[in-house]
Scaffold this motif. Structure first.
Motif, PDB file in Angstrom:
ATOM      1  N   ALA A  35       0.829  -1.203   0.000  1.00 28.05           N
ATOM      2  CA  ALA A  35       0.000   0.000   0.000  1.00 28.05           C
ATOM      3  C   ALA A  35       0.867   1.258   0.000  1.00 28.05           C
ATOM      4  O   ALA A  35       0.561   2.236  -0.702  1.00 28.05           O
ATOM      5  N   PHE A  36       1.948   1.229   0.759  1.00 29.14           N
ATOM      6  CA  PHE A  36       2.820   2.409   0.815  1.00 29.14           C
ATOM      7  C   PHE A  36       3.482   2.675  -0.529  1.00 29.14           C
ATOM      8  O   PHE A  36       3.503   3.812  -1.013  1.00 29.14           O
ATOM      9  N   THR A  37       4.019   1.625  -1.157  1.00 26.57           N
ATOM     10  CA  THR A  37       4.734   1.831  -2.418  1.00 26.57           C
ATOM     11  C   THR A  37       3.806   2.258  -3.548  1.00 26.57           C
ATOM     12  O   THR A  37       4.264   2.873  -4.522  1.00 26.57           O
ATOM     13  N   HIS A  38       2.506   1.951  -3.438  1.00 24.72           N
ATOM     14  CA  HIS A  38       1.571   2.342  -4.490  1.00 24.72           C
ATOM     15  C   HIS A  38       0.848   3.652  -4.174  1.00 24.72           C
ATOM     16  O   HIS A  38       0.407   4.350  -5.096  1.00 24.72           O
ATOM     17  N   ALA A  39       0.738   3.980  -2.887  1.00 18.64           N
ATOM     18  CA  ALA A  39       0.012   5.200  -2.524  1.00 18.64           C
ATOM     19  C   ALA A  39       0.937   6.408  -2.406  1.00 18.64           C
ATOM     20  O   ALA A  39       0.492   7.544  -2.603  1.00 18.64           O
ATOM     21  N   ALA A  40       2.196   6.175  -2.071  1.00 20.41           N
ATOM     22  CA  ALA A  40       3.112   7.303  -1.886  1.00 20.41           C
ATOM     23  C   ALA A  40       3.342   8.011  -3.220  1.00 20.41           C
ATOM     24  O   ALA A  40       3.491   7.371  -4.269  1.00 20.41           O
ATOM     25  N   ARG A  41       3.369   9.330  -3.168  1.00 19.57           N
ATOM     26  CA  ARG A  41       3.571  10.107  -4.389  1.00 19.57           C
ATOM     27  C   ARG A  41       5.032  10.008  -4.816  1.00 19.57           C
ATOM     28  O   ARG A  41       5.951  10.222  -4.023  1.00 19.57           O
ATOM     29  N   ARG A  42       5.236   9.713  -6.078  1.00 22.56           N
ATOM     30  CA  ARG A  42       6.584   9.507  -6.593  1.00 22.56           C
ATOM     31  C   ARG A  42       7.373  10.822  -6.582  1.00 22.56           C
ATOM     32  O   ARG A  42       6.836  11.897  -6.852  1.00 22.56           O
ATOM     33  N   PHE A 246      12.009   8.292  -4.648  1.00 20.22           N
ATOM     34  CA  PHE A 246      11.121   7.943  -3.545  1.00 20.22           C
ATOM     35  C   PHE A 246       9.755   7.597  -4.107  1.00 20.22           C
ATOM     36  O   PHE A 246       9.241   8.328  -4.964  1.00 20.22           O
ATOM     37  N   PRO A 247       9.135   6.499  -3.662  1.00 20.94           N
ATOM     38  CA  PRO A 247       9.739   5.480  -2.803  1.00 20.94           C
ATOM     39  C   PRO A 247      10.705   4.590  -3.586  1.00 20.94           C
ATOM     40  O   PRO A 247      10.450   4.283  -4.757  1.00 20.94           O
ATOM     41  N   ASN A 248      11.744   4.176  -2.928  1.00 27.57           N
ATOM     42  CA  ASN A 248      12.719   3.277  -3.531  1.00 27.57           C
ATOM     43  C   ASN A 248      12.175   1.850  -3.409  1.00 27.57           C
ATOM     44  O   ASN A 248      12.160   1.274  -2.316  1.00 27.57           O
ATOM     45  N   LEU A 249      11.714   1.296  -4.523  1.00 24.22           N
ATOM     46  CA  LEU A 249      11.020   0.007  -4.465  1.00 24.22           C
ATOM     47  C   LEU A 249      11.879  -1.132  -3.911  1.00 24.22           C
ATOM     48  O   LEU A 249      11.434  -1.867  -3.015  1.00 24.22           O
ATOM     49  N   PRO A 250      13.105  -1.337  -4.406  1.00 21.79           N
ATOM     50  CA  PRO A 250      13.913  -2.420  -3.819  1.00 21.79           C
ATOM     51  C   PRO A 250      14.166  -2.234  -2.326  1.00 21.79           C
ATOM     52  O   PRO A 250      14.064  -3.193  -1.543  1.00 21.79           O
ATOM     53  N   LEU A 251      14.452  -0.999  -1.930  1.00 23.36           N
ATOM     54  CA  LEU A 251      14.700  -0.749  -0.511  1.00 23.36           C
ATOM     55  C   LEU A 251      13.425  -0.922   0.304  1.00 23.36           C
ATOM     56  O   LEU A 251      13.451  -1.506   1.407  1.00 23.36           O
ATOM     57  N   SER A 252      12.305  -0.427  -0.219  1.00 27.13           N
ATOM     58  CA  SER A 252      11.038  -0.526   0.518  1.00 27.13           C
ATOM     59  C   SER A 252      10.621  -1.981   0.718  1.00 27.13           C
ATOM     60  O   SER A 252      10.237  -2.382   1.829  1.00 27.13           O
ATOM     61  N   TRP A 253      10.718  -2.787  -0.346  1.00 24.05           N
ATOM     62  CA  TRP A 253      10.328  -4.184  -0.216  1.00 24.05           C
ATOM     63  C   TRP A 253      11.312  -4.969   0.643  1.00 24.05           C
ATOM     64  O   TRP A 253      10.914  -5.849   1.416  1.00 24.05           O
ATOM     65  N   LEU A 258      12.006  -7.637   5.793  1.00 24.24           N
ATOM     66  CA  LEU A 258      12.778  -7.761   7.028  1.00 24.24           C
ATOM     67  C   LEU A 258      11.911  -7.464   8.246  1.00 24.24           C
ATOM     68  O   LEU A 258      11.925  -8.213   9.240  1.00 24.24           O
ATOM     69  N   LEU A 259      11.125  -6.387   8.184  1.00 26.79           N
ATOM     70  CA  LEU A 259      10.254  -6.051   9.306  1.00 26.79           C
ATOM     71  C   LEU A 259       9.150  -7.097   9.474  1.00 26.79           C
ATOM     72  O   LEU A 259       8.756  -7.425  10.613  1.00 26.79           O
ATOM     73  N   GLY A 260       8.640  -7.614   8.337  1.00 27.25           N
ATOM     74  CA  GLY A 260       7.611  -8.649   8.434  1.00 27.25           C
ATOM     75  C   GLY A 260       8.120  -9.891   9.141  1.00 27.25           C
ATOM     76  O   GLY A 260       7.428 -10.464   9.999  1.00 27.25           O
ATOM     77  N   LEU A 261       9.334 -10.323   8.802  1.00 26.45           N
ATOM     78  CA  LEU A 261       9.916 -11.486   9.475  1.00 26.45           C
ATOM     79  C   LEU A 261      10.150 -11.212  10.955  1.00 26.45           C
ATOM     80  O   LEU A 261       9.887 -12.070  11.810  1.00 26.45           O
ATOM     81  N   ALA A 262      10.645  -9.998  11.257  1.00 23.36           N
ATOM     82  CA  ALA A 262      10.920  -9.673  12.661  1.00 23.36           C
ATOM     83  C   ALA A 262       9.634  -9.586  13.470  1.00 23.36           C
ATOM     84  O   ALA A 262       9.513 -10.192  14.554  1.00 23.36           O
ATOM     85  N   PHE A 263       8.633  -8.860  12.956  1.00 18.37           N
ATOM     86  CA  PHE A 263       7.379  -8.737  13.688  1.00 18.37           C
ATOM     87  C   PHE A 263       6.640 -10.066  13.761  1.00 18.37           C
ATOM     88  O   PHE A 263       5.982 -10.374  14.766  1.00 18.37           O
TER      89      PHE A 263
END
Length: 278
Positions: A35-42, A246-253, A258-263
């Motif tokens: 949602a963030f990578t698609h909603a954030a304004r480029r 921004f958003p940097n797709l490789p970095l964002s994913w 990483l956060l998904g695995l940690a949480f």
């Protein structure tokens, strides 16, 4: 080392037992990342390397740069200068584009490379990011052209003066050489010229004066050449990648996974602990 291995094995057993919580939290985080990578304004970024202009003919001990380097940095960061940049391309100061320009501008001083100033700005399109970078350069160059106009005019006037003096000295030397070579006092006197002996002495004096004037002229020409006198300009072409900054797709994913695995791990461990307490 054995304790670590036992701990990791126990952690894996907890995750396997509470895999629904692990997978559920991971899916939620990945959905938030999507949602963030698609909603954030480029936002696109453009970078310009600006070389500060200089005038080679300046008083001894003075900096030949049009404007001191630190003052250039302060000018680029000033609100008045940024407003002038936006006004030059017709952007309203209260617009979203203007706010992004103000917020995103980054300066990287490079005092030992020219000096140069690396300027990075962002916009909501690649073309506008390039336009912002070009307008920043054009506005700074216009300011520096006004500053350098007087010293540059004085240097060129000095060169013209030396050239005129040199031409006059050469013409006078040629006349005296003719007088010295004639060998006729009557002819020379009739023309209002000095005697041949005096003319020879004056020729030597004029030769010395001509040599000095030629040295001065050569020095002025060298200082006014492109190596020592140049205007504020781009050192290299503006760099504006086609991909958004921004958003940097490789970095964002990557961060999302990483956060998904940690949480997910934290959620599984917490659920397992709660189950044991119950």
């Amino acid at each position: 080392m054995e304790r670590d291995e036992i701990y990791l094995f126990d952690l894996w057993r907890v995750i396997r037992r509470e895999w629904r919580w692990f997978v559920g939290v991971l899916i939620v985080v990945l959905a938030a990342t999507f949602a963030f990578t698609h909603a954030a304004r480029r936002q696109w970024e453009a970078t310009a390397w600006i070389q500060i202009g200089q005038v080679g003919q300046v008083p001894a001990g003075q900096d030949p740069k049009v404007e001191p380097f630190q003052r250039v940095l302060e000018r680029l960061q000033s609100t008045a200068f940024k407003n002038d940049v936006l006004a030059s391309i017709g952007i309203a100061p209260a617009s979203a584009e203007a706010r992004l320009y103000f917020k995103s501008q980054k300066l990287e001083p490079m005092p030992y490379a020219g000096p140069l100033v690396k300027v990075s700005v962002r916009a909501y399109s690649a073309a506008q990011a390039r336009q912002f970078a070009e307008a920043t350069l054009d506005t700074l160059r216009a300011v520096h052209q006004r500053i350098e106009a007087t010293p540059l005019a004085l240097a060129r006037a000095r060169l013209d003066e030396v050239q005129a003096s040199l031409s006059g000295a050469i013409a006078e030397r040629d006349r005296l050489q003719q007088a010295a070579a004639s060998g006729s006092r009557d002819d020379v006197a009739g023309k209002g010229s000095p005697s041949p002996v005096l003319a020879s002495v004056l020729v030597s004096t004029r030769n010395e004066e001509i040599r000095n004037l030629q040295l001065v002229r050569s020095d002025l020409v060298a200082r006014l050449s492109a190596n020592y006198t140049y205007e504020t300009s781009l050192m290299w072409p503006i760099y504006a990648p086609e991909n958004p900054a921004f958003p940097n797709l490789p970095l964002s994913w990557g961060l999302g996974i990483l956060l998904g695995l940690a949480f997910g791990t934290v959620a599984a461990v917490a659920r397992g602990a709660a189950r044991r307490r119950a």
